[in-house]
Design a protein around this motif. Structure first.
Motif, mmCIF file in Angstrom:
data_model
loop_
_atom_site.group_PDB
_atom_site.id
_atom_site.type_symbol
_atom_site.label_atom_id
_atom_site.label_comp_id
_atom_site.label_asym_id
_atom_site.label_seq_id
_atom_site.Cartn_x
_atom_site.Cartn_y
_atom_site.Cartn_z
ATOM 1 N N LEU A 1 -7.205 0.811 5.132
ATOM 2 C CA LEU A 1 -7.413 2.130 4.540
ATOM 3 C C LEU A 1 -7.933 3.124 5.571
ATOM 4 N N ASN A 2 -8.823 2.666 6.425
ATOM 5 C CA ASN A 2 -9.353 3.551 7.468
ATOM 6 C C ASN A 2 -8.257 3.986 8.431
ATOM 7 N N GLU A 3 -7.344 3.075 8.739
ATOM 8 C CA GLU A 3 -6.258 3.426 9.652
ATOM 9 C C GLU A 3 -5.304 4.423 9.003
ATOM 10 N N LEU A 4 -5.002 4.218 7.735
ATOM 11 C CA LEU A 4 -4.139 5.170 7.037
ATOM 12 C C LEU A 4 -4.769 6.554 7.001
ATOM 13 N N ALA A 5 -6.097 6.576 6.886
ATOM 14 C CA ALA A 5 -6.803 7.860 6.806
ATOM 15 C C ALA A 5 -6.740 8.635 8.110
ATOM 16 N N THR A 6 -6.372 7.973 9.211
ATOM 17 C CA THR A 6 -6.292 8.675 10.493
ATOM 18 C C THR A 6 -4.979 9.426 10.677
ATOM 19 N N LEU A 7 -4.030 9.194 9.795
ATOM 20 C CA LEU A 7 -2.734 9.863 9.927
ATOM 21 C C LEU A 7 -2.898 11.365 9.753
ATOM 22 N N ASP A 8 -2.096 12.117 10.480
ATOM 23 C CA ASP A 8 -2.190 13.567 10.420
ATOM 24 C C ASP A 8 -1.962 14.066 9.004
ATOM 25 N N LYS A 9 -2.590 15.180 8.710
ATOM 26 C CA LYS A 9 -2.417 15.813 7.413
ATOM 27 C C LYS A 9 -0.951 16.173 7.195
ATOM 28 N N GLY A 10 -0.451 15.816 6.034
ATOM 29 C CA GLY A 10 0.903 16.207 5.664
ATOM 30 C C GLY A 10 0.867 17.155 4.481
ATOM 31 N N HIS A 11 2.028 17.439 3.933
ATOM 32 C CA HIS A 11 2.092 18.295 2.753
ATOM 33 C C HIS A 11 1.706 17.488 1.522
#
Length: 263
Positions: free
Chosen positions: A109-119
């Motif tokens: 979950l922490n790794e997914l949270a690092t993904l750039d903001k999308g729409h």
């Protein structure tokens, strides 16, 4: 496996000779499965490939995404991951194993949270959502750029498109300064594969996309209220692997069910 050789005819032939896992998934051998239905989208496969490319989260390799325009069915040919759904083993896991799994899931979950903001919205489908009442609205929702847009859209849509009194948006609870997060969208025991006490895969990325900051906790906590999870073991894992947002959960749950009762 050569991913360039798949054709629709080959996939259908392999399905006819394969073993059904559930009503939408068939094991066609060689550690390969096909997920298909008229409500399966190419974006699910594309989201899975995005996660594989951008993170170390264990996901299936996608071999082909094909669509039969004659009946509107999409076919996703993908790797069959090792392991069984966590839900099958959750009641019998010892405390040490549950704690270790919770730590592995927290890292995911922490790794997914690092993904750039999308729409805001499903992966590849901005401002669209595919779960429950969020998928009922017609016409499509207006552009949603922030969690505040999302939370205000839900009651307004009930009012504007269905001629009903809108569900009031609770005040002083949601933190509109927080950006959206990338979420699996349905991070629950049915979609978590484990083997020998470790996570081997996260499956079913159909609802993946960008959601309000509390979404992971909302989905996981909502699942823990079902009868099958009344022993509290999933709730314990949820408390270990993600930040809790109990006030947001209660407020959004009220908003969601109010809207659902009007549709």
């Amino acid at each position: 496996m050569d991913t360039t050789t798949w054709t629709l005819e080959q996939v259908k032939d392999r399905i006819s000779k394969g073993q059904e896992i559930d009503e939408r998934v068939v094991d066609i051998g060689q550690n390969t499965v096909v997920k298909f239905a008229d409500n399966v989208s190419a974006e699910e496969g594309e989201a899975t490939m995005f996660i594989a490319r951008m993170t170390s989260v264990p996901v299936a390799r996608i071999y082909a995404i094909l669509r039969d325009e004659s009946d509107g069915v999409t076919y996703i040919v993908q790797e069959k991951l090792r392991g069984e759904p966590l839900i099958n083993h959750l009641p019998t896991l010892d405390t040490a194993t549950r704690d270790a799994l919770a730590l592995e899931l927290q890292k995911i979950l922490n790794e997914l949270a690092t993904l750039d903001k999308g729409h805001m919205g499903l992966f590849g489908r901005p401002s669209q959502y595919g779960s429950g009442i969020l998928a009922k609205f017609d016409p499509p929702v207006p552009p949603i750029e922030s969690p505040e847009d999302f939370l205000r859209w839900l009651p307004h849509n009930v009012r504007d498109n269905y001629g009903r009194d809108e569900a009031p948006l609770p005040t002083g609870i949601f933190d509109f300064s927080r950006p959206p997060i990338f979420s699996h969208g349905d991070f629950v025991p049915e979609n978590i594969l484990i083997e020998d006490g470790h996570v081997t895969g996260i499956i079913d990325w159909a609802y993946a996309g960008w959601y309000p900051y509390f979404w992971n906790d909302y989905i996981a906590r909502r699942r823990s209220t079902l009868m099958a999870f009344q022993d509290g073991k999933w709730s314990q894992m949820v408390g270990q692997m993600m930040q809790p947002f109990p006030e947001e959960f209660r407020a959004f749950q009220q908003l969601y069910y109010r809207a659902d009762s009007l549709l």
